[in-house]
Design a protein around this motif. Structure first.
Motif, PDB file in Angstrom:
ATOM      1  N   UNK A 247      -1.591  -8.870  -5.588  1.00  0.00           N
ATOM      2  CA  UNK A 247      -2.649  -7.940  -5.989  1.00  0.00           C
ATOM      3  C   UNK A 247      -3.904  -8.149  -5.136  1.00  0.00           C
ATOM      4  N   UNK A 248      -4.238  -9.406  -4.861  1.00  0.00           N
ATOM      5  CA  UNK A 248      -5.393  -9.668  -3.984  1.00  0.00           C
ATOM      6  C   UNK A 248      -5.128  -9.064  -2.603  1.00  0.00           C
ATOM      7  N   UNK A 249      -3.867  -9.098  -2.174  1.00  0.00           N
ATOM      8  CA  UNK A 249      -3.477  -8.482  -0.900  1.00  0.00           C
ATOM      9  C   UNK A 249      -3.670  -6.970  -0.918  1.00  0.00           C
ATOM     10  N   UNK A 250      -3.247  -6.314  -2.010  1.00  0.00           N
ATOM     11  CA  UNK A 250      -3.431  -4.858  -2.141  1.00  0.00           C
ATOM     12  C   UNK A 250      -4.916  -4.494  -2.089  1.00  0.00           C
ATOM     13  N   UNK A 251      -5.733  -5.276  -2.800  1.00  0.00           N
ATOM     14  CA  UNK A 251      -7.179  -4.998  -2.836  1.00  0.00           C
ATOM     15  C   UNK A 251      -7.782  -5.152  -1.441  1.00  0.00           C
TER      16      UNK A 251
ATOM     17  N   UNK B 108       1.774  -1.051 -10.929  1.00  0.00           N
ATOM     18  CA  UNK B 108       2.004  -2.379 -10.384  1.00  0.00           C
ATOM     19  C   UNK B 108       0.788  -3.291 -10.571  1.00  0.00           C
ATOM     20  N   UNK B 109      -0.420  -2.743 -10.380  1.00  0.00           N
ATOM     21  CA  UNK B 109      -1.634  -3.550 -10.554  1.00  0.00           C
ATOM     22  C   UNK B 109      -1.742  -4.047 -11.994  1.00  0.00           C
ATOM     23  N   UNK B 110      -1.457  -3.171 -12.948  1.00  0.00           N
ATOM     24  CA  UNK B 110      -1.567  -3.570 -14.360  1.00  0.00           C
ATOM     25  C   UNK B 110      -0.494  -4.608 -14.705  1.00  0.00           C
TER      26      UNK B 110
END
Length: 498
Positions: free
Chosen positions: A430-434, A366-368
């Protein structure tokens, strides 16, 4: 009402109410007043945050309504096409779900290819309108003094283009090797399952048209763990163990599927005075257990914002901060300690390695995918006249390591609805996941190694929820964890053990 009844009259009322709300941000006199006070050195930090919030909402709405009407028209046309279009597969119209089912279950390469191509047909149909829209958005942003629409969107969300892409570039480099290994493993499994050599694996061999999802680890069915369990109680108990009380929100929420109800899930903070509601469509599955925890993560964040803050600041500081909390809770379904404590199912023990592997895979894949999406979206607005189809596949190959189909002069990218109808929002996931990983790492190292204790809820309330929109998102992360957002914690959490 629009979401819970699906009735046309409520939808119309909803659109009217939205228009009325947004009209507030286009009033020229008010905008001038905001500009005037933003220059005033006497303004205190509480007032400045409110003025900045108003400015960011208003600057985009300063064009003449006749100019913005054209943009809305294009968006409406695309939305109508996407909502009413049915892909043609084997000569008959099918739904998107039917296509996804084929990609999830079929072992026939030709059938898969045909289904995948069918999923992309909408891209061809709307490509021209999408490109018109991109040019139009750029022109409007330039009229307001911005380089292009992408830069305007990020800046008015308090995101700095260089800062965001530095984080993504760093994440790409750090995850290159682990992702190559995971992708190789996935391709190995697909090759055996579908009887295709690894060199011949193409986009239609994955379970999702854009390779957003990792295929399940073979032989694992997590849904069985949730059969005959009380999903509501599990979620209430989870939050309660951390000292977060969400029972009152359950009472106001709409939790089970029925006809004409919105089939997705969301959380809404209706009045910023405590009327918070969640809409989901629960069944006994890992998907809805995750969605329930995710949406109530949003709800807990809203509930514990300091009620004494001014109205404008009784909200999240950025959607990535509330996404981070929602993801922090949503991920629990992939943790053995949570499952043992709240699900108590004897099958769980032997599933642990597979669960861990699934989580790792999903996060990486998902990140990629999100990095691919964001790089492309940025380049599309910076240079909409380039050969976008070619550029799309170059990025997919470079970041997702997918071999493009032989005939690539097709607007596959345009079939992803977010490019046209939810522009410049994808980076927040993605910023949320990080952020979720950074918070979790800080909690485990400084607050408690056991997440399910009241100290964890107290830490989140005091350091993350309470301040609402009083702080800029990165300032909030820094105050809560001691440093700005850093992708290292995500990498450590999901990739180091691979």
């Amino acid at each position: 009402m629009a979401a819970t009844t699906g009735k046309k009259e409520w939808n119309e009322k909803h659109i009217k109410a939205l228009n009325k709300y947004f009209a507030n941000f286009s009033v020229k006199e008010v905008y001038k007043t905001v500009l005037f006070y933003r220059e005033d050195k006497q303004v205190n930090s509480l007032q400045r945050r409110q003025l900045d919030d108003l400015y960011n909402k208003m600057v985009k709405n300063q064009l003449d309504p006749s100019i913005t009407a054209k943009t809305l028209e294009l968006e409406k046309a695309i939305s109508h096409e996407i909502n009413t279009y049915r892909p043609i597969f084997k000569g008959k119209a099918v739904t998107n779900n039917e296509i996804l089912d084929i990609l999830k279950t079929s072992n026939n390469s030709e059938q898969r290819k045909e289904a995948w191509l069918a999923a992309k047909q909408i891209g061809k149909k709307i490509e021209d309108t999408v490109l018109q829209l991109v040019h139009k958005r750029n022109k409007d942003a330039q009229a307001l003094g911005y380089e292009n629409f992408y830069h305007m969107s990020l800046e008015t969300q308090e995101l700095n283009v260089d800062e965001v892409f530095n984080i993504f570039n760093k994440l790409k480099v750090l995850s290159d090797e682990p992702f190559r290994r995971v992708k190789d493993e996935i391709d190995e499994e697909l090759s055996i399952k579908l009887g295709v050599t690894k060199e011949n694996i193409r986009p239609w061999h994955y379970v999702d048209p854009f390779f957003q999802e990792a295929p399940p680890v073979s032989g694992i069915d997590l849904d069985q763990v949730y059969k005959n369990k009380n999903m509501e109680q599990i979620v209430i108990n989870t939050f309660e163990s951390m000292g977060l009380d969400i029972k009152d929100i359950f009472q106001k929420s709409d939790l089970y599927p029925r006809d004409n109800k919105n089939p997705f899930g969301f959380c809404t903070n209706t009045d910023r005075r405590g009327d918070i509601r969640v809409l989901v469509n629960i069944d006994e599955s890992v998907f809805w257990a995750t969605a329930l925890l995710h949406e109530f993560g949003h709800a807990a964040y809203f509930k514990y914002i300091d009620a004494k803050l001014p109205f404008i600041l009784r909200f999240h500081s950025h959607s990535l901060t509330t996404e981070a909390i929602a993801m922090f809770f949503g991920r629990l379904t992939k943790r053995l300690d949570w499952q043992q404590r709240f699900i108590k199912d004897e099958q769980l023990e032997h599933l642990e390695p597979a669960i861990k592997k699934m989580m790792q895979r999903q996060m990486l894949v998902n990140a990629r995918w999100i990095i691919t999406f964001c790089y492309f979206e940025k380049e599309m607005y910076e240079n909409p006249d380039q050969d976008l189809n070619k550029r799309w596949w170059e990025l997919v190959q470079e970041i997702q390591f997918i071999s493009p189909p032989e005939d690539t002069n097709y607007p596959d990218w345009a079939s992803k609805m977010h490019f046209s109808l939810a522009p410049v929002t994808y980076q927040d996931y993605l910023l949320g996941e990080l952020t979720a990983s950074q918070l979790q790492s800080y909690i485990e190292n400084n607050i408690s190694n056991d997440l399910f204790v009241p100290e964890v809820g107290l830490y989140l309330k005091e350091n993350f929820f309470k301040h609402g929109a009083l702080l800029n998102w990165n300032e909030k992360i820094k105050r809560a964890t001691g440093e700005n957002l850093n992708p290292r914690y995500f990498i450590n959490q999901f990739l180091m053990g691979h």
